[in-house]
Design a protein around this motif. Structure first.
Motif, PDB file in Angstrom:
ATOM      1  N   UNK A   6     -27.108  62.283 137.109  1.00 55.36           N
ATOM      2  CA  UNK A   6     -27.794  63.351 137.858  1.00 55.36           C
ATOM      3  C   UNK A   6     -27.984  62.930 139.313  1.00 55.36           C
ATOM      4  N   UNK A   7     -28.304  61.631 139.512  1.00 59.19           N
ATOM      5  CA  UNK A   7     -28.535  61.174 140.898  1.00 59.19           C
ATOM      6  C   UNK A   7     -27.229  61.145 141.714  1.00 59.19           C
ATOM      7  N   UNK A  37     -28.065  69.390 134.691  1.00 65.23           N
ATOM      8  CA  UNK A  37     -28.292  69.991 133.364  1.00 65.23           C
ATOM      9  C   UNK A  37     -27.877  71.455 133.320  1.00 65.23           C
ATOM     10  N   UNK A  38     -27.755  72.057 134.500  1.00 66.32           N
ATOM     11  CA  UNK A  38     -27.460  73.485 134.553  1.00 66.32           C
ATOM     12  C   UNK A  38     -25.999  73.750 134.238  1.00 66.32           C
ATOM     13  N   UNK A  39     -25.763  74.618 133.278  1.00 64.43           N
ATOM     14  CA  UNK A  39     -24.400  75.053 132.988  1.00 64.43           C
ATOM     15  C   UNK A  39     -23.945  75.983 134.101  1.00 64.43           C
ATOM     16  N   UNK A  81     -20.021  66.620 130.294  1.00 63.72           N
ATOM     17  CA  UNK A  81     -20.007  65.184 129.975  1.00 63.72           C
ATOM     18  C   UNK A  81     -21.260  64.836 129.174  1.00 63.72           C
ATOM     19  N   UNK A  82     -21.105  63.904 128.251  1.00 63.34           N
ATOM     20  CA  UNK A  82     -22.227  63.500 127.403  1.00 63.34           C
ATOM     21  C   UNK A  82     -22.849  62.214 127.936  1.00 63.34           C
ATOM     22  N   UNK A  90     -30.113  61.620 124.439  1.00 67.80           N
ATOM     23  CA  UNK A  90     -28.724  62.066 124.645  1.00 67.80           C
ATOM     24  C   UNK A  90     -28.748  63.500 125.185  1.00 67.80           C
ATOM     25  N   UNK A  91     -27.882  63.747 126.154  1.00 71.21           N
ATOM     26  CA  UNK A  91     -27.794  65.128 126.653  1.00 71.21           C
ATOM     27  C   UNK A  91     -26.416  65.394 127.269  1.00 71.21           C
ATOM     28  N   UNK A  92     -26.048  66.627 127.258  1.00 76.99           N
ATOM     29  CA  UNK A  92     -24.847  67.027 127.985  1.00 76.99           C
ATOM     30  C   UNK A  92     -25.244  67.358 129.415  1.00 76.99           C
TER      31      UNK A  92
END
Lengths: 70, 411
Positions: A45-46, A52-54, A33-34, A22-24
């Motif tokens: 991501x694709x 992943x970068x805030x 988004x989770x 699990x990741x934001x």
């Protein structure tokens, strides 16, 4: 061993199990988004929208004294 | 010699009753293991392990799958020897009649209370308060009746038995509660004042006041942001985390104490990680909660590895939270707060086994009560070089905490 490798993935420099992953993830606009699985994370991501970068916090500029409304 | 021995026994009995009456946590604790220390038919050592109730998932349908029997044990170690000793000179014994009735009474009562205070402080402050992670209430907001009902509800959601529930509150917290409850409370106080410091039975608990909980001062956590009332931000999880007893966090205030032992941290709602009922594993409304088990200092970049309890278990019969903690999850840190604790008697396992008496020129007697499950040793010795009478009382004590059976009430 082979199965172990298939069950794991490289994430943030570490091998992590794909199960219970699990990741934001974040958009450039600052949305959050989770992702509740490895597959969902890969898909997001694709898409190019999420990463992943805030995004950096927006800098609030102080009004200058020379502004017209002063 | 016979007369002296009887006197010693009498003095010890007096201490014993006074000591017992000054105890609150020890009296409300689970005392079932004590007998194993007491029988001492073989050398037990200082530690006895007890088993937690086994848990199973079960199943349905014609085909069954055998489950592993996982026995979890916890140690109960007799680690403290509390004592009080005074000496009497020959003059004090002769002219002040210091060890004669009724003058002895002036020392007996306060010494028994001192011993009881040491035992209570050991249980409440050293052990209990630092290990309870399940929490309700808002730091900085006074406890009201609704908060105590919420603690009761949370214990029930956590499958804690409804009987033998107690609630220990600091005196000022008790005063706020009293003010909130007004008439009901006063009536219960009068009717329920069974023991020194006991308040009464309210909202499913026997309430009592205690001076042995310290105010929890939280670490620096994460600066800024917009945490909920009563919280600080507590860093961001580097994960995901699906097991273990530590969390790797970033975004904390750099190079400072970011968490203190006993701080309660929670996973923000957006992460979807909640406490679960331990029997049916259904998710509760309560955010996943952990207690920090040691002070934590962040590095220069604001990162830290934080030791936590309980161990994270996300599946199986011992599951305790609803899902893995995601990478990027926001942690919340409960701000400074007064601590009250609602608990079932199984939250505290306490033992005070008999101490072996000294021999050789010492008059010693141990009083051990099956009724009170408590032992106390009185030793009377003489220093003939200095002509002094030494008068000493000892209690052995050990305590183990089962935090699953307790809920901290923050205010």
């Amino acid at each position: 061993m082979k199965n172990d490798l298939l069950d794991h993935a490289l994430f943030q420099g570490k091998m992590v199990p794909k199960a219970n992953f699990r990741t934001f993830v974040y958009s450039k606009k600052g949305d959050k988004r989770l992702a509740n699985s490895w597959d969902e994370y890969q898909e997001l991501v694709s898409s190019g929208i999420w990463s992943l970068e805030k995004p950096p916090e927006p800098v609030v500029k102080k009004k200058s004294k020379t502004d017209k409304d002063e | 010699m016979a007369n002296d021995f009887r006197t010693t026994n009498y003095v010890l009995d007096d201490y014993f009753v006074r000591f017992w009456n000054s105890l609150k946590f020890a009296r409300t604790a689970n005392r079932e293991i004590e007998g194993d220390f007491k029988s001492l038919r073989y050398a037990t050592g200082e530690t006895l392990n007890y088993r937690l109730e086994e848990r199973y998932l079960g199943g349905e349908g014609a085909t069954a799958v055998a489950e592993d029997r996982v026995q979890q044990i916890r140690p109960l170690t007799i680690e403290k020897q509390f004592h009080t000793m005074i000496d009497y000179s020959g003059f004090e014994l002769t002219f002040d009649r210091a060890r004669d009735e009724p003058y002895l009474e002036r020392a007996n009562a306060p010494r028994a209370k001192t011993l009881a205070n040491k035992v209570e402080n050991f249980i409440a402050s050293t052990k209990f308060q630092k290990q309870v992670y399940q929490s309700v209430g808002t730091p900085g907001v006074a406890i009201d009746f609704n908060t105590t009902l919420l603690a009761d509800a949370y214990l029930t959601e956590l499958a804690v038995p409804e009987d033998s529930r107690y609630c220990a509150v600091p005196p000022r917290v008790g005063a706020n509660l009293s003010n909130d409850l007004q008439g009901v409370f006063e009536k219960e106080v009068i009717r329920g004042a069974l023991l020194d410091g006991f308040i009464g039975h309210l909202s499913g608990f026997d309430f009592f006041k205690t001076n042995f909980f310290d105010r929890q001062i939280s670490g620096a956590g994460e600066a800024g942001g917009a945490p909920p009332t009563g919280f600080k931000l507590g860093g961001t999880v580097v994960g995901p985390v699906s097991s273990g007893s530590s969390l790797s966090l970033t975004g904390l205030v750099a190079s400072t104490t970011v968490f203190n032992e006993g701080d309660v941290i929670e996973v923000d709602d957006a992460s979807g990680v909640f406490m679960v009922n331990p029997l049916n594993h259904n998710s509760l409304q309560q955010r996943a909660q952990f207690v920090v088990t040691a002070d934590v200092i962040s590095d220069g970049a604001g990162a830290a590895t934080v030791p936590i309890s309980p161990e994270i278990v996300i599946s199986g019969a011992r599951q305790n939270i609803s899902a893995a903690i995601p990478h990027g999850a926001q942690m919340l840190l409960r701000d400074d707060h007064n601590v009250s604790i609602a608990y079932h008697k199984n939250a505290i396992v306490f033992a005070a086994p008999p101490l072996k008496e000294l021999r050789g020129g010492v008059e010693a007697v141990t009083r051990s009560s099956d009724l009170y499950k408590l032992a106390m040793t009185y030793s009377l010795g003489a220093d003939i070089r200095n002509y002094q009478q030494l008068d000493r009382i000892d209690v052995l004590a050990g305590c183990s905490i089962n935090p699953e059976f307790a809920v901290r009430i923050c205010s």
